[in-house]
Enzyme design. Structure first.
Site, PDB file in Angstrom:
ATOM      1  N   LYS A  67      17.854  28.420  10.717  1.00  0.00           N
ATOM      2  CA  LYS A  67      18.022  29.996  10.431  1.00  0.00           C
ATOM      3  C   LYS A  67      17.070  30.711  10.944  1.00  0.00           C
ATOM      4  O   LYS A  67      16.638  31.627  10.734  1.00  0.00           O
ATOM      5  CB  LYS A  67      18.341  30.416   9.036  1.00  0.00           C
ATOM      6  N   HIS A  99      -0.694   6.507  11.531  1.00  0.00           N
ATOM      7  CA  HIS A  99       0.357   5.871  10.333  1.00  0.00           C
ATOM      8  C   HIS A  99      -0.550   5.325   9.460  1.00  0.00           C
ATOM      9  O   HIS A  99      -0.490   3.979   9.182  1.00  0.00           O
ATOM     10  CB  HIS A  99       1.293   4.977  11.218  1.00  0.00           C
ATOM     11  N   ARG A 128       7.364  12.368   7.643  1.00  0.00           N
ATOM     12  CA  ARG A 128       7.201  11.981   8.941  1.00  0.00           C
ATOM     13  C   ARG A 128       7.517  13.010   9.987  1.00  0.00           C
ATOM     14  O   ARG A 128       8.305  13.516   9.671  1.00  0.00           O
ATOM     15  CB  ARG A 128       7.967  10.453   9.115  1.00  0.00           C
ATOM     16  N   ARG A 141      12.159   1.538   7.372  1.00  0.00           N
ATOM     17  CA  ARG A 141      11.501   0.824   6.549  1.00  0.00           C
ATOM     18  C   ARG A 141      10.358   1.555   5.795  1.00  0.00           C
ATOM     19  O   ARG A 141      10.366   1.762   4.362  1.00  0.00           O
ATOM     20  CB  ARG A 141      10.407  -0.506   7.298  1.00  0.00           C
ATOM     21  N   THR A 142       9.869   2.470   6.529  1.00  0.00           N
ATOM     22  CA  THR A 142       8.974   3.238   5.916  1.00  0.00           C
ATOM     23  C   THR A 142       9.715   4.320   4.781  1.00  0.00           C
ATOM     24  O   THR A 142       9.207   4.618   3.704  1.00  0.00           O
ATOM     25  CB  THR A 142       8.097   4.351   7.169  1.00  0.00           C
TER      26      THR A 142
HETATM   27  C1  NCD Z   1       6.514   1.951  13.235  1.00  0.00           C
HETATM   28  C2  NCD Z   1       6.433   3.612  13.610  1.00  0.00           C
HETATM   29  O1  NCD Z   1       7.379   4.314  13.093  1.00  0.00           O
HETATM   30  O2  NCD Z   1       5.461   3.860  13.920  1.00  0.00           O
HETATM   31  N1  NCD Z   1       7.745   1.781  12.441  1.00  0.00           N
HETATM   32  C3  NCD Z   1       7.280   1.821  11.202  1.00  0.00           C
HETATM   33  O3  NCD Z   1       6.948   2.678  10.417  1.00  0.00           O
HETATM   34  N2  NCD Z   1       7.254   0.497  10.562  1.00  0.00           N
HETATM   35  C4  NCD Z   1       6.446   1.334  14.528  1.00  0.00           C
HETATM   36  C5  NCD Z   1       7.610   1.603  15.464  1.00  0.00           C
HETATM   37  O4  NCD Z   1       8.367   2.415  15.610  1.00  0.00           O
HETATM   38  O5  NCD Z   1       7.609   0.896  16.578  1.00  0.00           O
END
Ligand code: NCD
Length: 336
Positions: free
Chosen positions: A92, A146, A113, A63-64
């Site tokens: 490398k 997050h 991320r 999703r993100t």
């Molecule tokens: C979350 C995350 O990655 O922290 N997912 C997301 O971004 N919607 C929650 C999770 O992974 O449980």
């Protein structure tokens, strides 16, 4: 780290003020309304079509990643991605810092991320000392933060409580693995920007929310309760925020020996205990902590939450590049 229009890096929720939250939610609503027509989508996709973004996602994401990708598309931003460091020069022996600095030579925005808690912040600081300090958006950092999930959660809560006086004064319940769930940590901290919100954290002691967050809530004078009794607290809740076990930080076996997820799960029988206008949220992905049968209850808000993420992120990116004013002008000039 500037905030308000022209927010630069987006690293942690503590940088968002109440005014900023209102601005971003208002702008997300406007973008969403403009996008209803073909002319509107064409306008939106012309607003940032001179920009390019790198999506650097070295932790799993559905999703993100996709909502940032779609948000960029809405605004006309061209995207490239690195999701597997094995395909980059890191194999490398290049440092991650050099890899990301390389991105800043080609792209105007880096959305990242990363499993390390402070990596996005470190990179933002590093880029600030270079000739091309492009903005960095943290799309999830380790077990810690997050911030854009918290923005979309606030956006979803605001829409859910639109006819009930907004988020102020509401009771919010968090359940599950609160120790390692960065979404809960970020949202709990962000809710301190609202007046009179009471927070309930439902988890076994081993997986309770971190003391650093509780210290932050104490400092802000926010009321909260820690409990293991899910059924006792959901009855008065305005929102219930469910989470999965974060056992990628541990072994699944270890996690399950400490937490019986059934005690922190939403089952169909719970629905009759909830307020008629409560909302059930989940950052997703879910496992067994919300029964699929609940999806058809009008109080299940997690699929709406997914779509809200795209609009909230589009609003954040538009503000990063100072496009709020232009979007408002289009909105007003087209009598929307
Ligand atoms: C979350 C995350 O990655 O922290 N997912 C997301 O971004 N919607 C929650 C999770 O992974 O449980």
């Amino acid at each position: 780290m500037r905030t308000g229009e022209g927010i630069y890096h987006c690293i942690k929720v503590q940088q968002f003020s109440r005014d900023f939250l209102e601005e971003i939610c208002d702008l997300a609503d406007k973008i969403r309304e403009i996008a209803r027509t073909k002319a509107g989508t064409e306008y939106l996709s012309s607003t940032l079509n001179h920009k390019q973004a790198m999506l650097y996602f070295v932790q799993p994401s559905t999703r993100t990643f996709l909502s940032f990708y779609s948000a960029c598309q809405i605004l006309g931003i061209k995207c490239a991605e690195v999701r597997d460091p094995k395909t980059s020069s890191e194999v490398k022996g290049e440092s991650e810092e050099d890899t990301v600095r390389t991105f800043s030579s080609y792209f105007d925005l880096i959305i990242m991320r990363h499993p390390q808690a402070n990596f996005a912040e470190k990179i933002a600081g590093l880029l600030d000392r270079t000739e091309r300090p492009v903005p960095v958006i943290n799309a999830g950092s380790g077990k810690d933060q997050h911030p854009t999930q918290a923005l979309l959660d606030v956006y979803t809560l605001r829409r859910s409580f639109h006819h009930r006086g907004g988020i102020d004064g509401k009771q919010i319940v968090f359940a599950g693995d609160l120790l390692r769930g960065r979404t809960v940590r970020s949202l709990a901290a962000l809710l301190t920007r609202y007046q009179g919100v009471k927070q309930y954290f439902v988890a076994p002691p081993e997986f309770q929310i971190g003391q650093d967050i509780l210290d932050f809530l104490d400092k802000q004078g926010v009321e909260y309760e820690l409990t293991e009794n899910f059924e006792a607290v959901i009855q008065g809740a305005d929102a219930i925020y469910m989470t999965r076990l974060q056992d990628e930080w541990d072994s699944a076996e270890n996690t399950r020996s400490v937490i019986d997820i059934e005690r922190f799960s939403m089952r169909e029988r719970h629905l009759q205990m909830l307020k008629a206008d409560a909302v059930i949220l989940h950052p997703l992905p879910r496992r067994l902590e919300i029964e699929v049968a609940i999806d058809s209850d009008p109080r299940a808000g997690y699929w709406r939450q997914v779509r809200n993420g795209m609009w909230a992120r589009a609003a954040l990116i538009a503000m990063t590049f100072c496009r709020k004013q232009n979007i408002y002008e289009y909105y007003l000039n087209n009598n929307l």
